[in-house]
Write a protein that holds these residues in place. Structure first.
Motif, PDB file in Angstrom:
ATOM      1  N   SER A   1       0.746  -1.189   0.024  1.00  0.00           N
ATOM      2  CA  SER A   1       0.038  -0.281   0.023  1.00  0.00           C
ATOM      3  C   SER A   1       0.688   1.364   0.109  1.00  0.00           C
TER       4      SER A   1
ATOM      5  N   TRP B   1       1.986  -3.069 -10.747  1.00  0.00           N
ATOM      6  CA  TRP B   1       1.055  -2.028  -9.903  1.00  0.00           C
ATOM      7  C   TRP B   1      -0.454  -2.840  -9.720  1.00  0.00           C
TER       8      TRP B   1
ATOM      9  N   LYS C   1      -2.114  -3.672  -6.010  1.00  0.00           N
ATOM     10  CA  LYS C   1      -3.515  -3.179  -5.641  1.00  0.00           C
ATOM     11  C   LYS C   1      -4.265  -4.377  -5.682  1.00  0.00           C
TER      12      LYS C   1
END
Length: 86
Positions: free
Chosen positions: A66, A77, A81
């Motif tokens: 995070s 990414w 996520k």
């Protein structure tokens, strides 16, 4: 579930790749760099990766999924996520 960065430089690449993939969800970037999510500890991951290949140079670091910044392929990414949702 924790997120780990695994780095190694290994000539038996296919053996180690299959072992890393068996640890949990993963994303590979560059040739020997992986980010994986797992319930295992870094020592347990190391033991699993090096079974029969003791004394190999492998670095396993818990990372934040995070708090990160940089420029990478979007698959990295997306992986980070999505790993936060687990």
């Amino acid at each position: 579930m924790k997120t780990y960065l695994i780095q190694y430089n290994e000539s038996d690449r296919s053996i180690f790749e299959n072992r890393v993939k068996s640890i949990g969800d993963w994303v590979k970037y560059f040739s020997d760099n992986w980010i994986v999510t797992s319930d295992l500890t870094p020592k347990q991951i190391y033991d699993k990766l090096t079974d029969g290949y003791e004394n190999k140079s492998i670095l396993i670091i818990e990372i934040s999924n995070s708090n990160y910044y940089g420029r990478m392929n979007t698959k990295v990414w997306d992986f980070l996520k999505n790993s936060r949702k687990k």
